[in-house]
Design a protein around this motif. Structure first.
Motif, PDB file in Angstrom:
ATOM      1  N   ALA A  80       0.824  -1.220   0.000  1.00  0.00           N
ATOM      2  CA  ALA A  80       0.000   0.000   0.000  1.00  0.00           C
ATOM      3  C   ALA A  80       0.846   1.253   0.000  1.00  0.00           C
ATOM      4  O   ALA A  80       0.570   2.202  -0.752  1.00  0.00           O
ATOM      5  CB  ALA A  80      -0.932  -0.007   1.205  1.00  0.00           C
ATOM      6  N   ASN A  81       1.910   1.251   0.799  1.00  0.00           N
ATOM      7  CA  ASN A  81       2.707   2.476   0.869  1.00  0.00           C
ATOM      8  C   ASN A  81       3.443   2.753  -0.435  1.00  0.00           C
ATOM      9  O   ASN A  81       3.566   3.879  -0.894  1.00  0.00           O
ATOM     10  CB  ASN A  81       3.671   2.425   2.057  1.00  0.00           C
ATOM     11  CG  ASN A  81       4.628   1.246   1.970  1.00  0.00           C
ATOM     12  OD1 ASN A  81       4.337   0.244   1.294  1.00  0.00           O
ATOM     13  ND2 ASN A  81       5.744   1.354   2.639  1.00  0.00           N
ATOM     14  N   VAL A  82       3.934   1.700  -1.071  1.00  0.00           N
ATOM     15  CA  VAL A  82       4.621   1.848  -2.369  1.00  0.00           C
ATOM     16  C   VAL A  82       3.647   2.361  -3.420  1.00  0.00           C
ATOM     17  O   VAL A  82       3.954   3.285  -4.176  1.00  0.00           O
ATOM     18  CB  VAL A  82       5.257   0.508  -2.812  1.00  0.00           C
ATOM     19  CG1 VAL A  82       5.841   0.640  -4.225  1.00  0.00           C
ATOM     20  CG2 VAL A  82       6.322   0.050  -1.827  1.00  0.00           C
ATOM     21  N   GLU A  83       2.435   1.780  -3.456  1.00  0.00           N
ATOM     22  CA  GLU A  83       1.439   2.174  -4.449  1.00  0.00           C
ATOM     23  C   GLU A  83       1.097   3.657  -4.276  1.00  0.00           C
ATOM     24  O   GLU A  83       0.991   4.412  -5.247  1.00  0.00           O
ATOM     25  CB  GLU A  83       0.181   1.321  -4.304  1.00  0.00           C
ATOM     26  CG  GLU A  83      -0.689   1.407  -5.541  1.00  0.00           C
ATOM     27  CD  GLU A  83      -1.959   0.576  -5.407  1.00  0.00           C
ATOM     28  OE1 GLU A  83      -1.954  -0.384  -4.624  1.00  0.00           O
ATOM     29  OE2 GLU A  83      -2.933   0.927  -6.090  1.00  0.00           O
ATOM     30  N   LYS A  84       0.972   4.053  -3.014  1.00  0.00           N
ATOM     31  CA  LYS A  84       0.629   5.438  -2.732  1.00  0.00           C
ATOM     32  C   LYS A  84       1.744   6.379  -3.221  1.00  0.00           C
ATOM     33  O   LYS A  84       1.510   7.404  -3.874  1.00  0.00           O
ATOM     34  CB  LYS A  84       0.402   5.618  -1.221  1.00  0.00           C
ATOM     35  CG  LYS A  84      -0.376   6.874  -0.906  1.00  0.00           C
ATOM     36  CD  LYS A  84      -0.532   7.037   0.599  1.00  0.00           C
ATOM     37  CE  LYS A  84      -0.934   8.459   0.922  1.00  0.00           C
ATOM     38  NZ  LYS A  84      -0.649   8.768   2.316  1.00  0.00           N
TER      39      LYS A  84
END
Lengths: 468, 151
Positions: A268-272
């Protein structure tokens, strides 16, 4: 002859007469005392002869041949008279002397001189002949007082007549000579002036040639500048093709990347973080690049248009400006209706110009007037024209927003925008108008009050009889 | 849809970016022909006439030339003139592709025998559109060049 010189001559002649009279008196007295009347009269007459010779010499010095000749002639008459009493062969042959004198002097005589000579000769002849009639035997006469009086009288008469005529003629001759001299002087002046004028003409021709050369140079420079603008704008276009092509490419690459990411499962953090880089970083940057490129493209296109304006060949013809304006108004009908502006068109004189260019000028001016109307008051646009010498003066008046006084100086420069918030534009309309009008030999100027309105004035060539 | 006798497309442009954009857009338009980028007019002539660095090129493949006008050295107009002056290469279709839209320049190219004249549009979508149409054009064009006539 100047007045002073005339006066001097007159004094000189008067002195001569005085001297002659003085000597005459002395010799007459001398002759009476000696009882030698004939000798006395002869001496007297010779004195006169000498005097006339001096005058003659003086005239000769002044190259007045006519006068000189007449004096010599009269002198001969006088000499003949003086010789009469002492010659043994009588008077009749002597009477011929004046006539011979006339014949001798004829080539040099003219006008006044001739008259003078003839009178002297006739007098001489008459007096000699008279003496012959009264005193047939000359040898007996010398002691006669009457003979003395006659001879002396005749001689003195001849002499005085000579001098009188000489003086009388002086005025005429003098004025004629003055006239001739003035004429000569004038001729010299005229020649001088002609030479000066010729020199001036040469100068003028040189200046003219210089001017022509300068004009040609200027035209060449102008062409060079326009060609330069053309080349530069093309060369600018070339990298722009790359900039736009590759930013488009970049954009489609990013879109593809986005697609791929959407399909993949990422933390999730990478996608964000990736989405933020794409949206806030790459797409934002691309938007700025795109806006700048669009602007750059507009500028380059405008430059190209401006450079074409100077290269465009004009076909000059009689242009019905009224028809041009009404077709312009037709094409602007929609924006006129939207703006609610009232447009009044006065009768417009024809011009001798390029039809397309004139259309462009009025379309730009009327378009401008419509674009920059003052918000909140009904627009009013007036188009008029009137002949002015060899030109026609047209104007387009509006009650729009006007132009700030400080900005009016830059009004006709390229890429100047005065109300960017009111309407879109490339800042080229007025520059184009100026270029077109000036290429037609006209001028363009504006009067504007901020918040009140603007009037654009321009002049274009009038249709003359030859072109009509 | 590859033609039976494959047509090689020569992209003659001294601007590497333009050549690359043309290539990308041709590919995107579905053109699968071999695309040969040539960075100068001299290279283009060598390639067309099979000489110099291109002496070993197979002369039997048919050609289509996309030619930029404004190039340093031998410019596009000169390349076009030489191709159209030679009876062996005269029938090679040449498409002028340039930023110049000066009518005099356009007319000169048509006078020299260029087949199509395309202005490189600065607007990317228009450019892509033009290239697409070009791709379509390339895929249907027949280029009956007799290789034996090549000098």
């Amino acid at each position: 002859m100047s007045e002073q010189a005339q006066r001097q001559l007159r004094h000189f002649l008067t002195a001569l007469i005085a001297v002659a009279v003085f000597f005459e008196a002395i010799f007459v007295a001398f002759a009476i005392l000696l009882h030698s009347v004939a000798l006395g009269s002869t001496v007297v007459i010779f004195t006169g002869f000498l005097v006339t010779c001096v005058i003659s010499w003086h005239s000769m010095r002044q190259e007045k041949l006519g006068r000189s000749a007449s004096i010599v002639g009269v002198s001969m008459v006088v000499a003949a008279l003086s010789l009469a009493p002492i010659l043994p062969f009588g008077y009749p042959p002597l009477a011929m002397v004046p006539l011979i004198a006339i014949a001798a002097m004829l080539p040099y005589l003219g006008g006044h001189s001739l008259r003078l000579m003839m009178i002297a000769a006739i007098l001489g002849t008459v007096s000699i002949t008279g003496m012959g009639l009264f005193f047939p035997n000359p040898i007996e006469l010398p002691r006669s007082l009457i003979h003395f009086l006659l001879v002396t009288g005749a001689a003195a008469c001849s002499f005085l007549i000579l001098v009188l005529f000489f003086q009388f003629g002086e005025g005429l001759r003098g004025s004629q000579e003055d006239l001739q001299r003035e004429r000569d002087k004038l001729e010299i002046r005229v020649e001088e002036r002609t030479a000066e004028l010729a020199a001036l003409n040469v100068d003028l021709r040189q200046v003219n040639e210089q001017l022509n050369r300068r004009t040609v140079q200027l035209a060449q420079k102008n062409e060079e500048v326009e060609a330069f603008v053309y080349i530069v704008s093309h060369d600018l276009r070339s990298p722009l093709v790359n900039l736009q092509g590759f930013s488009k490419e970049l954009e489609s690459c990013c879109k593809e990347l986005e697609e791929r990411l959407r399909g993949a499962t990422l933390p999730a953090n990478v996608e964000k973080a990736v989405n933020s880089i794409l949206a806030d970083g790459i797409y934002r940057a691309l938007r700025f690049i795109s806006v700048s490129m669009t602007k750059l493209q507009r500028l380059i296109d405008a430059l190209l248009r401006l450079s074409r304006l100077g290269r465009q060949e004009y076909r000059l013809e009689r242009v019905d400006v009224g028809a041009v304006v009404s077709s312009t108004l037709d094409s602007l009908r929609q924006s006129i209706q939207e703006s609610g502006a009232k447009i009044s068109v006065q009768p417009l004189p024809e011009t001798f110009a390029d039809l397309t260019a004139v259309g462009q000028v009025f379309s730009n001016l009327i378009g401008n007037a419509l674009k920059y109307l003052q918000l909140g008051r009904p627009g009013l646009i007036e188009i008029g024209g009137e002949p002015r010498d060899a030109m026609v003066h047209y104007w387009v008046r509006d009650n729009g927003s006007g132009i700030h006084a400080g900005a009016q100086r830059r009004l006709f420069q390229a890429f100047q925008r005065f109300h960017p918030q009111l309407a879109l534009g490339d800042g080229l309309g007025l520059a184009i108008i100026k270029r077109v009008v000036e290429r037609h030999g006209g001028t363009v100027w504006a009067e504007s009050t901020e918040g009140v309105g603007t009037t654009f004035h321009l002049t274009l060539p009038a249709v003359n009889a030859a072109q009509g | 849809m590859v033609p039976a006798r494959e047509v090689s497309i020569l992209v003659v442009d001294d601007d590497e970016g333009h050549a690359e954009l043309i290539r990308i857009n041709l590919r995107r338009a579905g053109v699968s022909n071999p695309i040969v980028p040539l960075p100068s007019g001299a290279d283009a002539l060598d390639c067309v006439f099979c000489r110099g660095a291109y002496a070993g090129r197979q002369g039997d493949g048919e050609l289509l030339v996309l030619l930029d006008i404004n190039m340093a050295g031998i410019d596009g107009v000169e390349v076009l003139r030489q191709i159209k002056a030679n009876p062996g290469t005269r029938k090679i279709p040449v498409i002028m592709l340039t930023t110049t839209d000066d009518p005099r320049e356009v007319n000169r190219c048509y006078d020299l025998g260029c087949n199509v004249y395309l202005t490189k549009p600065v607007d990317p979508s228009a450019f892509i559109d033009a290239i697409r149409r070009l791709g379509l054009f390339i895929s249907i064009v027949s280029t009956p060049t007799d290789p034996s006539k090549l000098s």
